[in-house]
Design a protein around this motif. Sequence first.
Motif, mmCIF file in Angstrom:
data_model
loop_
_atom_site.group_PDB
_atom_site.id
_atom_site.type_symbol
_atom_site.label_atom_id
_atom_site.label_comp_id
_atom_site.label_asym_id
_atom_site.label_seq_id
_atom_site.Cartn_x
_atom_site.Cartn_y
_atom_site.Cartn_z
ATOM 1 N N PHE A 113 0.813 -1.209 0.000
ATOM 2 C CA PHE A 113 0.000 0.000 0.000
ATOM 3 C C PHE A 113 0.847 1.259 0.000
ATOM 4 N N THR A 114 2.162 1.159 0.319
ATOM 5 C CA THR A 114 3.016 2.353 0.252
ATOM 6 C C THR A 114 3.109 2.880 -1.173
ATOM 7 N N ALA A 115 2.930 1.984 -2.167
ATOM 8 C CA ALA A 115 2.997 2.414 -3.561
ATOM 9 C C ALA A 115 1.811 3.286 -3.953
ATOM 10 N N LEU A 116 0.755 3.307 -3.121
ATOM 11 C CA LEU A 116 -0.429 4.095 -3.451
ATOM 12 C C LEU A 116 -0.249 5.577 -3.153
ATOM 13 N N ALA A 117 0.775 5.929 -2.386
ATOM 14 C CA ALA A 117 0.976 7.337 -2.035
ATOM 15 C C ALA A 117 1.142 8.165 -3.299
ATOM 16 N N GLY A 118 0.355 9.221 -3.406
ATOM 17 C CA GLY A 118 0.436 10.109 -4.559
ATOM 18 C C GLY A 118 -0.353 9.641 -5.763
ATOM 19 N N THR A 119 -0.992 8.471 -5.682
ATOM 20 C CA THR A 119 -1.792 8.006 -6.808
ATOM 21 C C THR A 119 -3.214 8.552 -6.702
ATOM 22 N N ALA A 120 -3.878 8.643 -7.855
ATOM 23 C CA ALA A 120 -5.238 9.168 -7.900
ATOM 24 C C ALA A 120 -6.273 8.061 -7.875
ATOM 25 N N GLY A 121 -5.876 6.844 -8.251
ATOM 26 C CA GLY A 121 -6.788 5.716 -8.343
ATOM 27 C C GLY A 121 -6.159 4.636 -9.185
ATOM 28 N N VAL A 122 -7.009 3.800 -9.796
ATOM 29 C CA VAL A 122 -6.514 2.717 -10.640
ATOM 30 C C VAL A 122 -7.184 2.777 -12.001
ATOM 31 N N VAL A 123 -6.413 2.436 -13.043
ATOM 32 C CA VAL A 123 -7.011 2.255 -14.360
ATOM 33 C C VAL A 123 -7.341 0.786 -14.528
ATOM 34 N N GLU A 124 -8.387 0.510 -15.305
ATOM 35 C CA GLU A 124 -8.861 -0.859 -15.512
ATOM 36 C C GLU A 124 -8.466 -1.332 -16.912
ATOM 37 N N LEU A 125 -7.773 -2.469 -16.951
ATOM 38 C CA LEU A 125 -7.314 -3.044 -18.218
ATOM 39 C C LEU A 125 -7.955 -4.420 -18.379
ATOM 40 N N ALA A 126 -8.627 -4.650 -19.486
ATOM 41 C CA ALA A 126 -9.386 -5.878 -19.704
ATOM 42 C C ALA A 126 -8.486 -7.106 -19.694
ATOM 43 N N ALA A 127 -9.057 -8.236 -19.328
ATOM 44 C CA ALA A 127 -8.324 -9.501 -19.298
ATOM 45 C C ALA A 127 -7.756 -9.822 -20.674
ATOM 46 N N GLY A 128 -6.491 -10.207 -20.683
ATOM 47 C CA GLY A 128 -5.842 -10.611 -21.924
ATOM 48 C C GLY A 128 -5.462 -9.485 -22.852
ATOM 49 N N ALA A 129 -5.665 -8.238 -22.435
ATOM 50 C CA ALA A 129 -5.400 -7.088 -23.308
ATOM 51 C C ALA A 129 -4.247 -6.254 -22.757
ATOM 52 N N GLY A 130 -3.372 -5.857 -23.659
ATOM 53 C CA GLY A 130 -2.373 -4.865 -23.308
ATOM 54 C C GLY A 130 -2.866 -3.486 -23.710
ATOM 55 N N ALA A 131 -2.074 -2.458 -23.427
ATOM 56 C CA ALA A 131 -2.463 -1.093 -23.787
ATOM 57 C C ALA A 131 -1.223 -0.319 -24.196
ATOM 58 N N ASP A 132 -1.335 0.430 -25.275
ATOM 59 C CA ASP A 132 -0.238 1.267 -25.754
ATOM 60 C C ASP A 132 -0.263 2.614 -25.057
ATOM 61 N N ALA A 133 0.871 3.293 -25.072
ATOM 62 C CA ALA A 133 0.916 4.666 -24.578
ATOM 63 C C ALA A 133 -0.057 5.516 -25.385
ATOM 64 N N GLY A 134 -0.834 6.330 -24.706
ATOM 65 C CA GLY A 134 -1.833 7.161 -25.359
ATOM 66 C C GLY A 134 -3.216 6.546 -25.395
ATOM 67 N N GLN A 135 -3.310 5.238 -25.185
ATOM 68 C CA GLN A 135 -4.624 4.591 -25.177
ATOM 69 C C GLN A 135 -5.395 5.008 -23.925
ATOM 70 N N ARG A 136 -6.683 5.249 -24.091
ATOM 71 C CA ARG A 136 -7.525 5.703 -22.971
ATOM 72 C C ARG A 136 -8.082 4.490 -22.220
ATOM 73 N N LEU A 137 -7.980 4.555 -20.886
ATOM 74 C CA LEU A 137 -8.519 3.516 -20.015
ATOM 75 C C LEU A 137 -9.403 4.159 -18.949
ATOM 76 N N PRO A 138 -10.404 3.404 -18.456
ATOM 77 C CA PRO A 138 -11.241 3.955 -17.388
ATOM 78 C C PRO A 138 -10.452 4.100 -16.088
ATOM 79 N N LEU A 139 -10.681 5.214 -15.423
ATOM 80 C CA LEU A 139 -10.022 5.519 -14.148
ATOM 81 C C LEU A 139 -11.042 5.435 -13.029
ATOM 82 N N HIS A 140 -10.718 4.665 -12.006
ATOM 83 C CA HIS A 140 -11.521 4.593 -10.791
ATOM 84 C C HIS A 140 -10.747 5.301 -9.682
ATOM 85 N N ARG A 141 -11.225 6.470 -9.302
ATOM 86 C CA ARG A 141 -10.497 7.273 -8.319
ATOM 87 C C ARG A 141 -10.681 6.717 -6.910
ATOM 88 N N TRP A 142 -9.656 6.912 -6.085
ATOM 89 C CA TRP A 142 -9.777 6.480 -4.690
ATOM 90 C C TRP A 142 -10.897 7.224 -3.982
#
Length: 398
Positions: A369-398
């Motif tokens: 949980f120390t890695a969460l310091a300064g983060t805004a939330g988590v992005v969700e990446l679908a199973a089996g899918a990668g993502a390129d730089a610039g690709q939009r992902l849903p953000l779930h804020r803390w």
Amino acid sequence: MRPLISVDAAAAAIQATTVAAATEQVALHDAVGRVLAQPVLAEGPQPPFDRVMMDGVAMQWQPVMPALLRVAGMQMAGMQGGALTDPDTCIEIATGAVLPDGCDCILPIEQLRRTPDGYALKETATPAPGQFIHRRGSDCAAGSPVLAPGVRIGAPQMALLAANGVAHVTVARRPAVAVVATGDELVDVGATLPPGRIRRSNDLALMAALQTAGLGQASLHHLADEPTVLAAALAALLASHDTLVLSGGVSMGQRDYLPDALQALGVRCQFHGIAQRPGKPMWFGVGPAGQRVFALPGNPVSSLVCLVRYVRPALLAGMGLAPEPPEQLPLASALPAFPLAQFIPVRLGRDAQGNAVAEPVGSRNSGDFTALAGTAGVVELAAGAGADAGQRLPLHRW
């Protein structure tokens, strides 16, 4: 453990158990952050009179304006409307005042020069019929809908409620939530920390995520990993709360007693295990009186991810809050694929053009949980899918 279900299937299963919350009336000043549960209609036309929009003078427009406007009176905000009978005169006026009868133009004070005999128009003056007049009923007519149920009451909503005479407002009742930390290894925040023990933090983090979302103050509890203790305490909590949020005791360990304890109390399991990381062991069930029980993994990152992805949206939907699509942000760097859905902590940054981007933050494991310091939330990446730089992902804020 039952077969893993997908993230979308888990969310749908939870959503299917949603029951509309009861309502209550509160004084207007206590309604900030609450979810409106009544329609609000305009008490009268808005604005209720022809309203002056600038400090200056009220006058009658003429194709050829007189060189000097003599002052026939003064009208400030809150005064009853006066009248202008001589088109070669004016009435000194204030913003918010009622437009005097016989006037159809406001000249701002910046376009006038005061003389001993009245007001002369500057060369920059641009008189025109109707200027700087907010006409009666131009915003809305009496009885028009101004607010619909399902919105959170913030500053604009508070202004509309007050302007339309709603001194007591009907809002959705907040759910009675118990947040329960389980585990023999946990000690209170202020207690001495013996070897091999850790401080309670999950329940406080979960409480904060609920409270900052306007869900009220949850009650906090700590239960040991003992079947008899769990059975008695959970029975009492089910009787006094409509939502239980549990942390720990739901995986496949020898002392993970929660699923069996809950089902023995009549809580029907809807699913146990989601194809995601972190948070795979999550358990969800419905109690005999419709209570919803969210049993989250004990690892700090896992529990918080499951709360913001599943628990918090479900509780807000139960209060009738109109759903909003997740915020979408472009990634600052690529993410590799993984067989399970991924929830990756991100910090918010800016690209070279100044646009907001999500910067993935490496987390060594779901207990980091120390890695969460300064983060805004988590992005969700679908199973089996990668993502390129610039690709939009849903953000779930803390």
